[in-house]
Design a protein around this motif. Structure first.
Motif, short mmCIF file in Angstrom:
data_model
loop_
_atom_site.label_atom_id
_atom_site.label_comp_id
_atom_site.label_asym_id
_atom_site.label_seq_id
_atom_site.Cartn_x
_atom_site.Cartn_y
_atom_site.Cartn_z
N PHE A 89 0.68 -0.72 0.22
CA PHE A 89 -0.36 0.02 -0.28
C PHE A 89 1.42 1.29 -0.33
CE2 PHE A 89 -2.82 3.47 2.19
CZ PHE A 89 -3.89 3.55 1.28
N TRP A 90 1.84 1.35 1.12
CA TRP A 90 2.44 2.26 1.05
C TRP A 90 3.63 2.82 -0.04
CZ3 TRP A 90 0.42 6.14 3.03
CH2 TRP A 90 -0.13 6.06 4.39
N LEU A 91 4.04 1.46 -0.72
CA LEU A 91 5.08 1.69 -1.71
C LEU A 91 4.49 2.45 -2.68
CD1 LEU A 91 7.37 -1.58 -1.64
CD2 LEU A 91 7.89 1.26 -1.98
N GLN A 92 3.19 1.56 -3.01
CA GLN A 92 2.03 2.64 -4.35
C GLN A 92 2.27 4.59 -3.76
OE1 GLN A 92 0.46 1.09 -6.70
NE2 GLN A 92 0.02 2.80 -8.07
N GLN A 93 1.59 4.62 -2.53
CA GLN A 93 1.48 6.02 -2.56
C GLN A 93 3.29 6.54 -2.72
OE1 GLN A 93 -1.41 5.73 -2.26
NE2 GLN A 93 -1.69 3.72 -1.53
N ALA A 94 3.91 5.88 -2.37
CA ALA A 94 5.96 6.83 -2.58
C ALA A 94 5.76 6.77 -3.90
CB ALA A 94 6.78 5.34 -1.77
N LYS A 95 5.18 6.55 -4.51
CA LYS A 95 5.18 6.86 -6.82
C LYS A 95 4.85 8.63 -6.66
CE LYS A 95 4.42 2.27 -7.80
NZ LYS A 95 3.25 1.24 -8.27
N ASP A 96 3.65 7.99 -5.93
CA ASP A 96 3.29 10.06 -5.65
C ASP A 96 4.22 11.28 -5.43
OD1 ASP A 96 1.35 11.59 -6.92
OD2 ASP A 96 0.74 11.94 -4.89
N VAL A 97 5.47 10.79 -5.04
CA VAL A 97 6.84 12.26 -4.49
C VAL A 97 8.16 11.60 -4.54
CG1 VAL A 97 5.57 11.58 -2.14
CG2 VAL A 97 7.40 10.83 -2.40
N GLN A 98 8.68 12.68 -5.03
CA GLN A 98 9.87 12.61 -5.90
C GLN A 98 11.36 11.94 -4.89
OE1 GLN A 98 9.59 13.65 -9.22
NE2 GLN A 98 7.27 13.85 -8.37
N TRP A 99 11.74 10.63 -5.36
CA TRP A 99 13.05 10.34 -4.94
C TRP A 99 14.20 10.34 -5.91
CZ3 TRP A 99 12.47 7.37 -0.21
CH2 TRP A 99 10.41 7.41 -0.04
N THR A 100 15.18 10.44 -5.55
CA THR A 100 16.93 10.29 -5.52
C THR A 100 16.58 8.73 -6.32
OG1 THR A 100 18.25 10.89 -4.04
CG2 THR A 100 17.80 12.62 -5.56
N ARG A 101 16.90 7.53 -5.21
CA ARG A 101 16.72 6.45 -5.60
C ARG A 101 14.78 5.94 -5.19
NH1 ARG A 101 21.67 4.48 -3.36
NH2 ARG A 101 20.58 4.17 -1.31
N PHE A 102 14.17 4.92 -5.73
CA PHE A 102 12.88 4.97 -5.84
C PHE A 102 13.21 3.68 -4.54
CE2 PHE A 102 9.44 2.69 -5.83
CZ PHE A 102 7.67 4.04 -5.39
N PRO A 103 12.54 3.73 -3.77
CA PRO A 103 12.46 2.31 -2.46
C PRO A 103 12.04 1.26 -3.14
CG PRO A 103 11.18 3.73 -1.36
CD PRO A 103 11.01 4.24 -2.54
N THR A 104 12.48 -0.34 -3.04
CA THR A 104 12.13 -1.37 -2.89
C THR A 104 11.71 -1.85 -1.96
OG1 THR A 104 14.41 -2.46 -3.06
CG2 THR A 104 13.89 -1.94 -4.97
N VAL A 105 12.50 -1.79 -0.75
CA VAL A 105 10.97 -2.46 0.66
C VAL A 105 10.30 -1.30 1.10
CG1 VAL A 105 12.52 -4.19 1.26
CG2 VAL A 105 13.12 -1.69 1.36
N GLY A 106 9.37 -1.55 1.59
CA GLY A 106 8.69 -1.15 2.36
C GLY A 106 8.52 -0.86 3.94
N VAL A 107 8.05 -1.55 4.52
CA VAL A 107 8.26 -1.37 6.01
C VAL A 107 9.69 -2.64 6.25
CG1 VAL A 107 6.30 -2.48 7.21
CG2 VAL A 107 7.25 -0.79 8.24
N ASN A 108 10.14 -2.47 6.99
CA ASN A 108 11.12 -3.75 7.57
C ASN A 108 10.71 -3.07 9.22
OD1 ASN A 108 13.86 -5.06 8.32
ND2 ASN A 108 14.80 -4.35 7.19
N THR A 109 10.44 -4.41 9.58
CA THR A 109 10.33 -4.96 10.87
C THR A 109 10.66 -5.55 11.54
OG1 THR A 109 8.10 -7.10 10.44
CG2 THR A 109 7.53 -5.00 10.68
N GLU A 110 12.23 -5.93 11.09
CA GLU A 110 12.61 -6.96 11.85
C GLU A 110 13.29 -6.57 13.08
OE1 GLU A 110 16.73 -7.43 9.23
OE2 GLU A 110 15.09 -8.05 7.77
N ASN A 111 13.58 -5.14 13.93
CA ASN A 111 13.78 -4.94 14.86
C ASN A 111 13.10 -4.49 15.58
OD1 ASN A 111 15.80 -4.75 16.64
ND2 ASN A 111 17.06 -2.67 15.93
N SER A 112 11.77 -4.53 15.06
CA SER A 112 10.33 -4.04 15.91
C SER A 112 10.64 -3.81 17.84
CB SER A 112 9.37 -4.40 15.99
OG SER A 112 8.31 -4.55 15.34
N PRO A 113 9.94 -2.38 18.29
CA PRO A 113 9.35 -2.15 17.04
C PRO A 113 10.19 -0.41 16.74
CG PRO A 113 9.40 -0.42 19.65
CD PRO A 113 10.33 -2.38 19.77
#
Ligand code: COA
Ligand code: AMP
Length: 634
Positions: free
Chosen positions: A18-42
């Motif tokens: 969902f949020w990677l889709q919304q991320a397309k609506d803003v300008q990046w110098t490098r577009f992300p390939t990962v959304g959330v990373n929860t390995e070290n939650s919280p």
């Protein structure tokens, strides 16, 4: 609940998608390939491999895409009788040059810049210039005293402080520079450079070598370009009140902020590029960060920067004048502002003097919106009045009626439903979900959506203990409330020592520390009591040291002055009484809730655990003397 519910479900079923889709609506110098990373939650991260610059999204992108001549900021200042409009191109020019000034003073990526300024366009310039360099801003609200400023200097260790010579309150001129000088003196961290904006209302005296004059530095500045940062790099630190006197430095990351704020401008507020958006708050608060500066600029809107009050500058028609003059579509303010307007203009006569045809929606937040204020605003304005609930920690709305997705019926007393991204629940003390309609702790299942807070500055342990220890796998909002049968959320009260005075968040614990520091005070309690205008006001009860024979009125006056000096006028601490004893449980806990009920004149029961019920009679007398009185056992 069609469109809203669909979006809400999508946002929780696969948050990253969902949020990677919304991320397309803003300008990046490098577009992300990962959304959330929860390995070290919280300690979750959003868009970890993305690279971005917030200032580019706020300014350069719009200038390059047809908005150069559109107004970015309209500064409207009834307290100085001035107005100024800056187009996107003009704002970009000023920001680039001020970024050059900061760069020249040694600021680079990751460095902190502390900003202590009133509501002037230069404050926005300083914020965006900091972000342009990939540095981290920390804005401190002007109503805080020098000591609070010093605490923030020591915690954020800024390379440069940017300040103005003064702020202008309707009743007085607030000289910022002496407060800044005192704070720098008191702080352990020594700041090498300040940049001072000399306002014509007051010339600050400068210290050679340390203080640089804004205007002359700008004249010789070389414009600086945007420095891309990692999505997870901090955009800013904003201090907020917690349980103790040490404020919490809420950290906001960069990529998550750009994505969530841009998305919210349409989904929550239903604004489009070119619309005029007005958050009548202060840049020192989270509302100012998200919705005076970043959100509207990310969206290509015109943002209003209002240096004035809802009443008294000059009258209760001020908001309507601004709406008419600048064609405001959306106004966002705190219920307390509406209570102030209603008090001065109960029949709404002044509203009729203005053409409000541009005005579509009123949003309220910052404190609970009482049903009386809601219905008055609805009746007077004949427009949707949308209560929405959020916190410094979340950076944007947790619950709202998302006007850009679907307009749901308004229910008085409820900020409507959870915003997409927020998996809200109500738990009892053991962590079990409550039934619909039952009050418990309002919590959000992890991960939090982008744009919230990935950490506290310098305080990861406090991050864990304050927000994540009580309920495993959830963020504890510190608010209590319930969800009704239709899924509407009701936010009723804080579960900690935080109070809300005129939409400003303050810590009773911090005020207690200040009272306890008075040489004659042995013990004290500060609580928030109900106030018709400001929602809550702090009330202090103190016990004096044995043998202290001084006049109680003198001590009370010293205590009021002390809170003003240590925390600031914004605390509005004016009521304090000397008492012989405080009501306590047998285990020694002060019965604050009982005192508060007595002061608020609401029904209360004699607590079963009270050590000595007779103390309550003494408290009752003290409260009556201060103008507060409670009914007896009800
Ligand atoms: N710099 C210096 N002092 C400031 C200040 C600033 N930026 N902002 C407020 N203060 C001072 C005020 O001068 C006042 O000082 P005083 O004790 O000498 O009178 C004190 O702090 C309290 O100010 P305030 O909270 O503004 O109360 P008020 O009685 O002057 O006005 C309202 C009451 C309701 C009109 C006012 O609180 C208001 O406009 N609230 C809007 C809500 C809002 O912006 N909320 C932010 C979150 S959305
Ligand atoms: P702040 O961090 O200053 O924005 O304050 C956040 C706190 O203000 C929340 O935790 C709530 O206690 C309160 N608050 C903000 N908005 C609302 C609202 N719409 N309804 C009830 N309480 C609110």
């Amino acid at each position: 609940m069609g469109q809203y519910l669909d979006t809400y479900k999508q946002s929780l079923n696969d948050a990253s998608k969902f949020w990677l889709q919304q991320a397309k609506d803003v300008q990046w110098t490098r577009f992300p390939t990962v959304g959330v990373n929860t390995e070290n939650s919280p300690f979750n991260t959003w868009f970890a491999d993305g690279e971005i610059n917030a200032c580019y999204n706020a300014l350069d992108h719009h200038v390059a895409n047809g908005r150069a001549e559109q107004a970015a900021i309209v500064y409207d200042s009834p307290v100085t009788q001035t107005q100024r409009t800056l187009s996107y191109a003009q704002l970009l020019d000023e920001v680039s040059r001020f970024a050059g000034v900061l760069k020249n003073l040694g600021v680079s990526k990751g460095d902190r810049v502390l900003i202590y300024m009133p509501m002037v366009p230069d404050a926005v310039v300083a914020v965006l210039a900091t972000a342009r360099l990939g540095a981290v801003h920390s804005v401190v609200f002007g109503g805080f005293a020098a000591k609070e400023l010093a605490v923030r200097i020591d915690d954020s260790t800024p390379k440069v402080i940017v300040a103005a010579s003064c702020g202008i309150e309707p009743s007085r001129l607030v000289e910022y520079k002496p407060l800044l000088d005192e704070a720098i003196d008191v702080a352990e961290h020594k700041v090498a450079h300040t940049v001072i904006l000399q306002r014509e209302q007051c010339q600050a005296s400068m210290i050679d070598g340390r203080d640089h004059d804004w205007a002359s530095a700008m004249q010789s500045a070389t414009p600086a370009d945007c420095v891309p940062v990692k999505s997870t790099d901090p955009l800013y630190i904003l201090y907020t009140s917690g349980t103790t006197g040490q404020p919490k430095g809420v950290v906001r990351d960069t990529g998550g902020s750009v994505v969530s704020l841009k998305w919210s401008m349409k989904a929550v507020y239903d604004t489009d590029p070119g619309d005029v958006y007005w958050a009548a708050s202060d840049i020192g608060w989270v509302v100012g960060h998200s919705y005076i500066i970043y959100g509207p600029l990310f969206q290509g809107c015109t943002t209003i920067l209002y240096e004035g009050k809802p009443v008294g500058t000059p009258d209760a028609g001020a908001y309507w004048r601004v709406i008419e003059e600048h064609q405001v579509k959306v106004l966002f303010t705190a219920p307390t502002a509406f209570r102030a307007i209603k008090k001065d203009d109960p029949s709404g006569a002044l509203i009729k003097d203005y053409d409000l045809s541009s005005f579509k929606t009123l949003f309220l937040a910052g404190e609970r919106c009482d049903p009386d204020t809601l219905s008055w605003a609805q009746e007077q304005l004949q427009r949707p009045v949308i209560d929405h609930w959020w916190q410094t920690e979340t950076g944007w709305a947790i619950c709202a009626n998302c006007m850009g997705l679907e307009t749901l019926p308004v229910k008085a007393g409820s900020p409507t439903v959870p915003v997409p991204g927020y998996a809200l629940d109500v738990l009892d003390d053991s962590g079990t979900p409550m039934a619909r309609g039952e009050i418990g702790s309002l919590v959000i299942k992890l991960p939090l959506p982008p744009g919230t807070f990935p950490n506290l500055w310098n305080a990861p342990d406090r991050y864990l203990s304050s927000y994540f220890h009580r309920f495993d796998g959830y963020y504890d909002t510190g608010d209590a409330g319930y969800i009704d049968d239709d899924g509407y959320v009701y936010v009723m009260a804080r579960t900690d020592d935080v109070i809300n005075v005129a939409g400003h968040r303050l810590s009773t614990g911090a005020m207690e520390e200040v009272l306890a520091g008075h040489p004659d005070v042995a013990e004290c309690a500060v609580l928030g009591v109900a106030d018709e205008l400001k929602g809550q006001l702090p009330l202090g009860l103190v016990i004096l040291n044995g043998g202290c024979e001084r006049d109680h009125d003198d001590i009370a006056a010293e205590l009021v002055a002390r809170v003003r000096e240590h925390i600031g006028p914004v605390a509005a601490f004016r009521s304090v009484a000397v008492v012989a004893r405080l009501p306590k449980t047998r285990s020694g806990k002060i019965l604050r809730a009982t005192i508060r009920s007595m002061a608020d004149r609401v029904a209360w029961k004699m607590p079963a655990t009270i050590e000595d019920p007779a103390v309550l009679d003494e408290i009752q007398q003290a409260l009556s003397a201060l103008g507060y009185a409670g009914d007896a056992d009800a």
